[in-house]
Write an enzyme that holds these catalytic residues in place. Sequence first.
Site, PDB file in Angstrom:
ATOM      1  N   SER A 181     -11.957   0.255   4.629  1.00 45.84           N
ATOM      2  CA  SER A 181     -10.502   0.442   4.709  1.00 45.84           C
ATOM      3  C   SER A 181     -10.122   1.911   4.893  1.00 45.84           C
ATOM      4  O   SER A 181      -9.241   2.436   4.209  1.00 45.84           O
ATOM      5  CB  SER A 181      -9.812  -0.136   3.464  1.00 45.84           C
ATOM      6  OG  SER A 181     -10.104  -1.495   3.310  1.00 45.84           O
ATOM      7  N   ARG A 194       1.575   4.084  -3.268  1.00 43.12           N
ATOM      8  CA  ARG A 194       1.391   5.522  -3.093  1.00 43.12           C
ATOM      9  C   ARG A 194       2.689   6.287  -3.320  1.00 43.12           C
ATOM     10  O   ARG A 194       2.691   7.363  -3.934  1.00 43.12           O
ATOM     11  CB  ARG A 194       0.821   5.803  -1.692  1.00 43.12           C
ATOM     12  CG  ARG A 194      -0.652   5.407  -1.573  1.00 43.12           C
ATOM     13  CD  ARG A 194      -1.094   5.216  -0.120  1.00 43.12           C
ATOM     14  NE  ARG A 194      -2.529   4.951  -0.036  1.00 43.12           N
ATOM     15  CZ  ARG A 194      -3.084   3.773  -0.283  1.00 43.12           C
ATOM     16  NH1 ARG A 194      -2.342   2.737  -0.644  1.00 43.12           N
ATOM     17  NH2 ARG A 194      -4.396   3.619  -0.190  1.00 43.12           N
ATOM     18  N   ARG A 216     -13.463  -6.438 -11.564  1.00 43.20           N
ATOM     19  CA  ARG A 216     -13.317  -5.622 -10.368  1.00 43.20           C
ATOM     20  C   ARG A 216     -13.969  -4.255 -10.563  1.00 43.20           C
ATOM     21  O   ARG A 216     -13.946  -3.693 -11.668  1.00 43.20           O
ATOM     22  CB  ARG A 216     -11.837  -5.460  -9.995  1.00 43.20           C
ATOM     23  CG  ARG A 216     -11.137  -6.776  -9.708  1.00 43.20           C
ATOM     24  CD  ARG A 216      -9.804  -6.587  -9.032  1.00 43.20           C
ATOM     25  NE  ARG A 216      -9.968  -6.067  -7.666  1.00 43.20           N
ATOM     26  CZ  ARG A 216      -8.944  -5.819  -6.847  1.00 43.20           C
ATOM     27  NH1 ARG A 216      -7.699  -6.037  -7.260  1.00 43.20           N
ATOM     28  NH2 ARG A 216      -9.158  -5.345  -5.639  1.00 43.20           N
ATOM     29  N   LYS A 225       2.350 -11.785  -5.677  1.00 42.48           N
ATOM     30  CA  LYS A 225       1.678 -10.494  -5.852  1.00 42.48           C
ATOM     31  C   LYS A 225       2.256  -9.444  -4.918  1.00 42.48           C
ATOM     32  O   LYS A 225       2.500  -8.301  -5.315  1.00 42.48           O
ATOM     33  CB  LYS A 225       0.183 -10.657  -5.614  1.00 42.48           C
ATOM     34  CG  LYS A 225      -0.654  -9.406  -5.890  1.00 42.48           C
ATOM     35  CD  LYS A 225      -2.129  -9.697  -5.679  1.00 42.48           C
ATOM     36  CE  LYS A 225      -3.006  -8.605  -6.269  1.00 42.48           C
ATOM     37  NZ  LYS A 225      -2.845  -7.317  -5.576  1.00 42.48           N
ATOM     38  N   SER A 280       0.820  -1.208   0.000  1.00 43.63           N
ATOM     39  CA  SER A 280       0.000   0.000   0.000  1.00 43.63           C
ATOM     40  C   SER A 280       0.855   1.260   0.000  1.00 43.63           C
ATOM     41  O   SER A 280       0.601   2.209  -0.748  1.00 43.63           O
ATOM     42  CB  SER A 280      -0.929   0.001   1.214  1.00 43.63           C
ATOM     43  OG  SER A 280      -1.810  -1.092   1.164  1.00 43.63           O
ATOM     44  N   SER A 334     -14.752   0.556  -2.625  1.00 42.37           N
ATOM     45  CA  SER A 334     -13.294   0.560  -2.495  1.00 42.37           C
ATOM     46  C   SER A 334     -12.796   1.946  -2.130  1.00 42.37           C
ATOM     47  O   SER A 334     -13.105   2.925  -2.815  1.00 42.37           O
ATOM     48  CB  SER A 334     -12.612   0.113  -3.796  1.00 42.37           C
ATOM     49  OG  SER A 334     -11.201   0.202  -3.670  1.00 42.37           O
ATOM     50  N   ARG A 348      -3.945 -13.600  -0.570  1.00 46.80           N
ATOM     51  CA  ARG A 348      -4.496 -13.720   0.783  1.00 46.80           C
ATOM     52  C   ARG A 348      -5.150 -15.081   1.005  1.00 46.80           C
ATOM     53  O   ARG A 348      -5.113 -15.616   2.115  1.00 46.80           O
ATOM     54  CB  ARG A 348      -5.512 -12.610   1.045  1.00 46.80           C
ATOM     55  CG  ARG A 348      -4.994 -11.200   0.846  1.00 46.80           C
ATOM     56  CD  ARG A 348      -3.901 -10.823   1.812  1.00 46.80           C
ATOM     57  NE  ARG A 348      -3.498  -9.428   1.645  1.00 46.80           N
ATOM     58  CZ  ARG A 348      -2.341  -8.928   1.985  1.00 46.80           C
ATOM     59  NH1 ARG A 348      -1.429  -9.713   2.557  1.00 46.80           N
ATOM     60  NH2 ARG A 348      -2.044  -7.662   1.794  1.00 46.80           N
ATOM     61  N   GLU A 407      -8.510  -6.628   4.230  1.00 47.23           N
ATOM     62  CA  GLU A 407      -7.476  -7.504   3.674  1.00 47.23           C
ATOM     63  C   GLU A 407      -6.987  -8.538   4.681  1.00 47.23           C
ATOM     64  O   GLU A 407      -6.369  -9.547   4.304  1.00 47.23           O
ATOM     65  CB  GLU A 407      -6.298  -6.655   3.196  1.00 47.23           C
ATOM     66  CG  GLU A 407      -5.594  -5.895   4.289  1.00 47.23           C
ATOM     67  CD  GLU A 407      -4.913  -4.632   3.797  1.00 47.23           C
ATOM     68  OE1 GLU A 407      -3.715  -4.494   4.067  1.00 47.23           O
ATOM     69  OE2 GLU A 407      -5.565  -3.799   3.161  1.00 47.23           O
TER      70      GLU A 407
END
Length: 431
Positions: A202, A36, A128, A414, A32, A173, A389, A317
């Site tokens: 999130s 960014r 998605r 990933k 994450s 999302s 995951r 997650e």
Amino acid sequence: MNDTRAPEELRWPAPQAPGAVRGRVSIPGSKSMMSRVLVLTAASHGASSVAAPLLARDSALMVAGLQAMGIRVVTTDDALWMVHPRAPQGPAAVDCGLAGTVMRFLPPLAAVAHGPITFDGDPYARKRPMAPLLRALTALGVSVDAASESLPFTIQGTGRISGGEITIDASSSSQFLSGLLLSAPRYDRGIVLRHQGPPVPSRPHVRMTVDMLRAAGAAVDDSRPNVWEVEPGQLGGRAWHVEPDLSNAAPFLAAALVTGGEVTVPDWPATTSQPGDLLRDLFTQLGGRAVLSHDGLTITGSGSVRGIDADLSEAGELTPVVAAVCALADSPSTLRGIGHLRGHETDRLAALTAELNRLGGDVTETDDGLRIRPRPLHGSVVDTYDDHRMAQAAAVLGLAVPDVVLSDVACTSKTLPQFPQLWTELVGARP
């Protein structure tokens, strides 16, 4: 979606713990944060350095996407990357793979490109959610060519956009918000972004975006609920350091919980906006003991696992690993606030229900989560659905359940290509 027919050679027998698992595991950089950092450095003026970069598929896809748009990212040194920004250029094609950050963070940057930028990805990536972001860009004056409101699509960049006020529904999302905010300083008028709809999942990831924008020199006002205002302006190049990925620490810390052992993850930040930091509270509720010290975060298992009733909306997650632990508990669990997981790398709620029940569990879906009633489990081939995951969750189950076989462990590349090696070394470690 389901990969039961994965070739035999891809199958990976999950190691069963010979006893209490004890050890230390150093976790590579946060996906994450890495995503960014790369977008912010590409949108800055002046070169930036990135220390401890994540070497994984998602970050490689982000780098390749930026490079396709003409931004120079030097990755020859695995310990220190350099980013030399320039105005994005088309024509270009961006492969998003299954990375939500690539498909949602780069289109707002492509909006200020000179020329067309086309986005596509893996087959499941086309399922998605993308509609809120594409509608927002269109409302901001960006030309978007798409047969449907999902991948593939093309952003027809004209070199600049005015920006301004926009309202979106980011309930599926938080990445829709982050994607728009990260590039907002490049827009002529910045952006005033409002969320209208069910709660944003999130939320810590949005806080991470705001914190990192400010660190890069952006003026951000998030004082009003569900409103974020970013002023236009130049971001400065700077030195970034990427924290360990706390969400990727989940299966390793869970190993201590389910085996009555003790596992330490060093370099755990004292303060962080990563949702993975919620593991400290979650694993305490599940029956473990969490201690954060100069040595890192240590989870100690008690030898038994308690069921929980938990709202995971801020850290969806973590759900697959937490669900795996709950399936090994001594009482039922309810996991709530995670309906948005149906639009992740796979439909994680359906996948967890199918695979835990395949092993003999008793799991049912609710509107926004899962109910898990522990049952004696047995071995089987567990589908990983190309989802890192899901693979991590299956490995945790394999600690306590004999003959659990992952259909494919390679999908962990990933965000953590080292997972099979780190896992095997930890489970085999003895006091």
